[in-house]
Design a protein around this motif. Sequence first.
Motif, mmCIF file in Angstrom:
data_model
loop_
_atom_site.group_PDB
_atom_site.id
_atom_site.type_symbol
_atom_site.label_atom_id
_atom_site.label_comp_id
_atom_site.label_asym_id
_atom_site.label_seq_id
_atom_site.Cartn_x
_atom_site.Cartn_y
_atom_site.Cartn_z
ATOM 1 N N LEU A 221 0.812 -1.225 0.000
ATOM 2 C CA LEU A 221 0.000 0.000 0.000
ATOM 3 C C LEU A 221 0.844 1.272 0.000
ATOM 4 N N PHE A 222 1.924 1.265 0.754
ATOM 5 C CA PHE A 222 2.662 2.521 0.966
ATOM 6 C C PHE A 222 4.098 2.488 0.437
ATOM 7 N N THR A 223 4.815 1.405 0.734
ATOM 8 C CA THR A 223 6.247 1.388 0.433
ATOM 9 C C THR A 223 6.497 1.297 -1.072
ATOM 10 N N ARG A 224 5.779 0.369 -1.709
ATOM 11 C CA ARG A 224 5.957 0.188 -3.145
ATOM 12 C C ARG A 224 5.662 1.484 -3.912
ATOM 13 N N PRO A 225 4.502 2.127 -3.692
ATOM 14 C CA PRO A 225 4.256 3.396 -4.397
ATOM 15 C C PRO A 225 5.332 4.442 -4.119
ATOM 16 N N ALA A 226 5.841 4.490 -2.888
ATOM 17 C CA ALA A 226 6.864 5.495 -2.568
ATOM 18 C C ALA A 226 8.136 5.229 -3.379
ATOM 19 N N ILE A 227 8.514 3.946 -3.498
ATOM 20 C CA ILE A 227 9.718 3.613 -4.265
ATOM 21 C C ILE A 227 9.523 3.962 -5.738
ATOM 22 N N VAL A 228 8.349 3.610 -6.272
ATOM 23 C CA VAL A 228 8.052 3.958 -7.671
ATOM 24 C C VAL A 228 8.086 5.485 -7.826
ATOM 25 N N GLY A 229 7.531 6.175 -6.846
ATOM 26 C CA GLY A 229 7.522 7.635 -6.878
ATOM 27 C C GLY A 229 8.919 8.240 -6.850
ATOM 28 N N MET A 230 9.845 7.621 -6.100
ATOM 29 C CA MET A 230 11.226 8.122 -6.057
ATOM 30 C C MET A 230 11.878 8.056 -7.430
ATOM 31 N N MET A 231 11.348 7.146 -8.280
ATOM 32 C CA MET A 231 11.895 7.015 -9.628
ATOM 33 C C MET A 231 11.059 7.818 -10.627
ATOM 34 N N GLY A 232 10.152 8.634 -10.116
ATOM 35 C CA GLY A 232 9.334 9.444 -11.022
ATOM 36 C C GLY A 232 8.281 8.632 -11.752
ATOM 37 N N GLY A 233 8.049 7.406 -11.292
ATOM 38 C CA GLY A 233 7.057 6.543 -11.955
ATOM 39 C C GLY A 233 5.663 7.131 -11.792
ATOM 40 N N THR A 234 4.923 7.148 -12.886
ATOM 41 C CA THR A 234 3.622 7.818 -12.867
ATOM 42 C C THR A 234 2.459 6.857 -12.586
ATOM 43 N N ASN A 235 2.752 5.581 -12.431
ATOM 44 C CA ASN A 235 1.684 4.603 -12.160
ATOM 45 C C ASN A 235 2.034 3.733 -10.961
ATOM 46 N N PRO A 236 2.092 4.344 -9.768
ATOM 47 C CA PRO A 236 2.640 3.620 -8.621
ATOM 48 C C PRO A 236 1.659 2.708 -7.885
ATOM 49 N N TYR A 237 0.355 2.797 -8.197
ATOM 50 C CA TYR A 237 -0.618 2.080 -7.358
ATOM 51 C C TYR A 237 -1.109 0.775 -7.988
ATOM 52 N N MET A 238 -1.543 -0.145 -7.122
ATOM 53 C CA MET A 238 -2.099 -1.410 -7.596
ATOM 54 C C MET A 238 -3.369 -1.156 -8.411
ATOM 55 N N PRO A 239 -3.532 -1.858 -9.543
ATOM 56 C CA PRO A 239 -4.779 -1.718 -10.287
ATOM 57 C C PRO A 239 -5.952 -2.208 -9.444
ATOM 58 N N ARG A 240 -7.083 -1.528 -9.595
ATOM 59 C CA ARG A 240 -8.274 -1.856 -8.819
ATOM 60 C C ARG A 240 -9.376 -2.332 -9.757
ATOM 61 N N MET A 241 -10.188 -3.246 -9.297
ATOM 62 C CA MET A 241 -11.423 -3.547 -10.025
ATOM 63 C C MET A 241 -12.460 -4.099 -9.064
ATOM 64 N N LYS A 242 -13.643 -4.393 -9.593
ATOM 65 C CA LYS A 242 -14.715 -4.945 -8.773
ATOM 66 C C LYS A 242 -14.732 -6.459 -8.908
ATOM 67 N N ALA A 243 -15.144 -7.131 -7.854
ATOM 68 C CA ALA A 243 -15.292 -8.584 -7.895
ATOM 69 C C ALA A 243 -16.486 -8.969 -7.039
ATOM 70 N N THR A 244 -16.948 -10.174 -7.261
ATOM 71 C CA THR A 244 -18.001 -10.728 -6.425
ATOM 72 C C THR A 244 -17.327 -11.512 -5.309
ATOM 73 N N LEU A 245 -17.760 -11.257 -4.072
ATOM 74 C CA LEU A 245 -17.167 -11.973 -2.943
ATOM 75 C C LEU A 245 -17.611 -13.432 -3.017
ATOM 76 N N GLY A 246 -16.642 -14.344 -2.955
ATOM 77 C CA GLY A 246 -16.945 -15.749 -3.168
ATOM 78 C C GLY A 246 -17.249 -16.503 -1.882
ATOM 79 N N GLU A 247 -17.237 -15.800 -0.774
ATOM 80 C CA GLU A 247 -17.335 -16.474 0.514
ATOM 81 C C GLU A 247 -17.767 -15.412 1.550
ATOM 82 N N ASP A 248 -18.520 -15.820 2.570
ATOM 83 C CA ASP A 248 -18.901 -14.854 3.605
ATOM 84 C C ASP A 248 -17.663 -14.322 4.327
ATOM 85 N N PHE A 249 -17.720 -13.074 4.716
ATOM 86 C CA PHE A 249 -16.670 -12.520 5.564
ATOM 87 C C PHE A 249 -17.398 -11.712 6.618
ATOM 88 N N LYS A 250 -17.773 -12.403 7.693
ATOM 89 C CA LYS A 250 -18.771 -11.884 8.615
ATOM 90 C C LYS A 250 -18.256 -10.877 9.623
#
Lengths: 418, 418
Positions: A315-344
């Motif tokens: 969440l934090f360290t990887r984006p910061a390292i990418v940012g130190m290199m001027g990388g413009t896409n430092p974050y994990m890709p996000r999408m929607k999913a259906t939860l396959g199991e209860d998480f109560k």
Amino acid sequence: MVEIRKPIQVAEAVRLVMEHVTKLGTEIVPLENAYGRVLAEPIIAKHDVPPFDRSPYDGFAIRALDSEGASGNNRLPFHVIGEIGAGHIGDRPIGEKEAYRIMTGAQIPENADAVVMFEQTVESGNGFTLRKPFEVGENISFKGEDCKKGEQLIEAGTLIHPGTIALLATFGYAYVEVAIKPVVGILSTGTELLDVADELEPGKIRNSNGPMIRAQLDRMGISYKSYGMAADELDTCAFVVEQALAETDFLITTGGVSVGDYDYLPAIYERLGAKVLFNKVAMRPGSVTTVAALDGKLLFGLSGNPSACFTGFELFTRPAIVGMMGGTNPYMPRMKATLGEDFKKPNPFTRFVRASWGFTEQGVVAVPAGFNKSSAVSSIARGNCIIVLPSGTRGFATSDEVDILLLGSELGVSEWTL
Amino acid sequence: MVEIRKPIQVAEAVRLVMEHVTKLGTEIVPLENAYGRVLAEPIIAKHDVPPFDRSPYDGFAIRALDSEGASGNNRLPFHVIGEIGAGHIGDRPIGEKEAYRIMTGAQIPENADAVVMFEQTVESGNGFTLRKPFEVGENISFKGEDCKKGEQLIEAGTLIHPGTIALLATFGYAYVEVAIKPVVGILSTGTELLDVADELEPGKIRNSNGPMIRAQLDRMGISYKSYGMAADELDTCAFVVEQALAETDFLITTGGVSVGDYDYLPAIYERLGAKVLFNKVAMRPGSVTTVAALDGKLLFGLSGNPSACFTGFELFTRPAIVGMMGGTNPYMPRMKATLGEDFKKPNPFTRFVRASWGFTEQGVVAVPAGFNKSSAVSSIARGNCIIVLPSGTRGFATSDEVDILLLGSELGVSEWTL
């Protein structure tokens, strides 16, 4: 006395970290070492691509006007004056009813303006006949149709992947300007830690965070200096932290950031005069994640709990390292999913659940990877994503729509949107 | 005379390639070199995790029965007999109304069966008081709750990623049995090819496929021997191919697989006695992709067109290499996306379109990465996925639902489902 810490939201923590990132400058590397680096210059088309009109097929290059009026009942004859293989050029312009035999990728000879594929001809002697007329430009790959000289194709700040390498090679970038990579220091703290090769002892566990973080850095192609394991002893820890800060661009520690009697990182930050950006994040696992800044360097105090340590890094360290290199896409890709199991289990903090996503008849389904306490280690080894469950008072049920973040994705995204 | 080739479907081509893969055996590597390798042994829990009952919080370890009857009006006192930091153990069992001060991760002392968090106590002198009763087992991380000794946690054939490394470290795998990696030979053919550092010449282009494939292998952590560029000359090509086959486990050539006058790979396969698995695939780009097998080795004849070469590698070559290492997830992950732009050109073959996917308010949207002929190079440098458009007579429109394959994903999937 228990110190009361004020948790901040994950998005705010991400923002604070990225605000304190310092870039390291650039260097020139040979193309063969450029894979995985971050471009420090844009890729500009140094010439048209293709650089000349060329044949996309094996066939005959003709003048279209010579094919006018051709039909099944009126096959028109052409005289072949030579052959052009890829990499060669025709000796002379073609004249009336003349043709060159031409191979895929070869330059169209002067005066020709159409290519007839072999299968559209009947060959006879040193020529062939046609049964249909061709249009000017038919079956020709035109100079500049892929890209035009001077066009900016890829921006600085982009990760160099195999496709980028192909483009750099095309334009003769034998050397490429890329961002300098930080050298990261890693220090695992905790009197309970044994080395991987050690036998278990009562009350102790093997250090898994150190090797894991080294692999998280390996995955990014980032080099590191490992400062081993320090027992929970203030002066020793402080000494190693100071040494590591002097020798590296970025420091990751694991453990010692909570409010226990032997959690010395807060005291070390204070002793060093580092500015603590936050020491509590409204997330599980990893709420004790602490980040401090000192003289343009970031100090990441990740939790000693394996799941929390892993999540804090992604969440934090990887984006910061990418940012130190001027990388413009430092974050994990996000999408929607259906939860396959209860998480109560509801949680007052945002919960990050290690999970596996897969594509099924129900679309993208994400299933938690097993035991999910912050101290868990087995679930880190499974799965390919993190389910993000918003904070609140309710649990989640099978078929609920949830957000997931993809792990181990070559290209990230430019914005944190959760 | 034009040779007529019979195209086979992509799924059939994938099946044929995987059927001819030969595994290379295994070797033992130190844990610090294991990232990115394929596990050749399952990971078995060598002990329970946690290995002992431990405290998940900083607090006091007590006997639950001593807290019976505690309330706001009846605070019960405890006497603290010592402190247990992580990595330490208590000197003696606790007795009636006794407690140990205990830190996160420390082993629960004998006779204790609950942990009280600091914030649930009022400290006084060498003790504290409680205002509520605790249950047996409250706030304890139990021995074996994460995994049990002897449990098989991860199967052989799994890629070792950072989470896997954490698990291996936990169980003291200082050395790991992994699959031997193949050494891949790369030969670019084509008289039109210049080196990256060369100035452009009429009719010629720089070799982009060679550097690109090297990067595709770098991305997989696979080493290679580069056999440079061979002009379209039968004997020279045949000589280099034979040499490469003798020195490597796997050969990739680019160019020379079509039916042009200088496409010598088919003749070379014949001369060597290699069994051609297929020489035409019902796909665009890359229909000329040819794969042959000889003495347990695969020879990949990828197209000389950059887009076709890239696609052929990702569809066939990459899974074959993963398969040689016994990897059980060799294929690109697939999911559905909304087409973000019209793609009107119908095709009798399945079309693979380089594209970018992103998560928007419309869900996952995939947009073609630009110019999409098989000779294109600019589009390979853009995007993070491949849109798969089924063959047929119609084009596709914005908002159509399409399949996409994710590029550069650390973990693949076990089945080819398109």
